[in-house]
Design an enzyme around this catalytic site. Sequence first.
Site, PDB file in Angstrom:
ATOM      1  N   CYS A   1     -18.933   0.371 -24.099  1.00  0.00           N
ATOM      2  CA  CYS A   1     -18.971  -0.880 -24.859  1.00  0.00           C
ATOM      3  C   CYS A   1     -20.191  -0.944 -25.772  1.00  0.00           C
ATOM      4  O   CYS A   1     -20.105  -1.409 -26.908  1.00  0.00           O
ATOM      5  CB  CYS A   1     -18.991  -2.085 -23.912  1.00  0.00           C
ATOM      6  SG  CYS A   1     -17.393  -2.402 -23.144  1.00  0.00           S
TER       7      CYS A   1
ATOM      8  N   HIS B   1     -23.376  11.863   5.742  1.00  0.00           N
ATOM      9  CA  HIS B   1     -22.537  10.664   5.653  1.00  0.00           C
ATOM     10  C   HIS B   1     -21.117  10.831   6.179  1.00  0.00           C
ATOM     11  O   HIS B   1     -20.184  10.231   5.648  1.00  0.00           O
ATOM     12  CB  HIS B   1     -22.504  10.167   4.203  1.00  0.00           C
ATOM     13  CG  HIS B   1     -23.839   9.702   3.696  1.00  0.00           C
ATOM     14  ND1 HIS B   1     -24.451   8.561   4.154  1.00  0.00           N
ATOM     15  CD2 HIS B   1     -24.693  10.240   2.799  1.00  0.00           C
ATOM     16  CE1 HIS B   1     -25.622   8.404   3.548  1.00  0.00           C
ATOM     17  NE2 HIS B   1     -25.785   9.419   2.720  1.00  0.00           N
TER      18      HIS B   1
ATOM     19  N   CYS C   1     -29.564  10.572  -3.823  1.00  0.00           N
ATOM     20  CA  CYS C   1     -28.868  11.353  -2.787  1.00  0.00           C
ATOM     21  C   CYS C   1     -28.774  12.823  -3.209  1.00  0.00           C
ATOM     22  O   CYS C   1     -29.094  13.715  -2.435  1.00  0.00           O
ATOM     23  CB  CYS C   1     -27.456  10.818  -2.563  1.00  0.00           C
ATOM     24  SG  CYS C   1     -27.317   9.695  -1.159  1.00  0.00           S
TER      25      CYS C   1
END
Lengths: 268, 185
Positions: free
Chosen positions: A104, A181, A229
């Site tokens: 945008c 994770h 991460c």
Amino acid sequence: MRHTSHYVIATAIIVAAAPAIAQTSVTDEIAKYRQLLADGNPAELWEMRGEELWKKKDGPQKASLEQCDLGKGPGVLKGAYVELPRYFKDVNKVMDLEQRLLHCRMTLQGLTREQGTKTPFASAGNPSDIEALVSYITAESKGMKMAVTASHPQEKTAYEIGKKIFFHRGGAHDFACATCHSTDGQRIRLQELPNILTKSNAQAAYTTWPAYRVSQGEVRTMQHRLNDCFRQQRFPEPLYGSDAITAVTMFLAKNAEGGVYNAPALKR
Amino acid sequence: MAGDTDYGKAALDMIKSDFKSKGPATVEGVLKQDEAQRLCSEYPTERPKEVAEKIEAEQLKLVKYPDGAKYLGKWQEGEKIAQNGRGMQSSDPIGGTNGGNCYACHQMTKEEISFGNIGPSLYHYGKLRGQSEEILKYTWAKIYNSQAFTACSNMPRFGHKGILNEKQIQDVMALLLDPQSPVNK
């Protein structure tokens, strides 16, 4: 004002953490402290600045972002974030919030990609418009349920690629996202790690980003979280607003489906 | 599954185009998987017994034991290595000294309460096991190449991947096995 609140927060962290000996009590104290501050999250300042930026005529085309279509029609912010990433017909691809926002800024305001990606993350004395805009946009979905559909074939593809990247082991330390994770109750040092493969953990993790990070004095976006991460994973640096980040975000967002969105949150 | 393979290839292509090498963390370093990394990505959570055995046998062959069978260095140095989380990240310098970051995942001493739980507790490691040649060799090999005994272990292959050098591994060995080390107090 910012400096005062930082000082109060820093003091409170020390007070909360210092007397705690056992690990559970440290974690409990942090949770308690978070609750204390929940009504006064400094992220609100980022939200307010983001709203101004959203409405301000800017860039070479002197246009605001108010006609930006985040998936629910031009200018519709309410509930847009909980449906992202999603497929956008106008560009024939899946985009996450940060990628779409960049789109945008380029198409409406006339920024080049280079200008649009210049300061994705703030550093001392160099604030980021993106962190403010993302704070404003995401706050407009507070209290709503995560509802990423992944029903379009390209959304499904992004999800599957994100999943592959999640499990991709490589680099000096053989780490994948999954190393930290994909198991319940894991911790690095005292930091608890969400198991992204379980719904409740994925929801708790995903619905609290972006977040005001006390230790950094900034609101950090999902891409910042993922970058960090990957850095700790000994992976190279992801490009800002790239498809790889969108794919991983799609995997996380879809796993968090049904969770109540509650960010910008507050984290250590 | 053909579809699966396609997503895998697309993921590799995306890593190639959307990541940028920085410092010691290179795109090639994560794209060029060795056989263990490839198999562990393919079977992330569970894997057939024969796949696991194959990985373990191959990795055990890659272990290099120390010169002159000198297994133990200084536990004081080992403790520093265990505390140090630096090394091999995109934010680190190339060729810097790497840490072992053992506390990220393991309990090791009574004094350090900030430890993770991804790996088992190593408190009293030497006290419980002694210093037989068998234990020395096993412990060395485990640090050098964790997958020699556990396919797809979460633990980095510290020696095999050149994260820690021989002297550093000797120091970490001493931290684990020296009776004077806080690990065994």
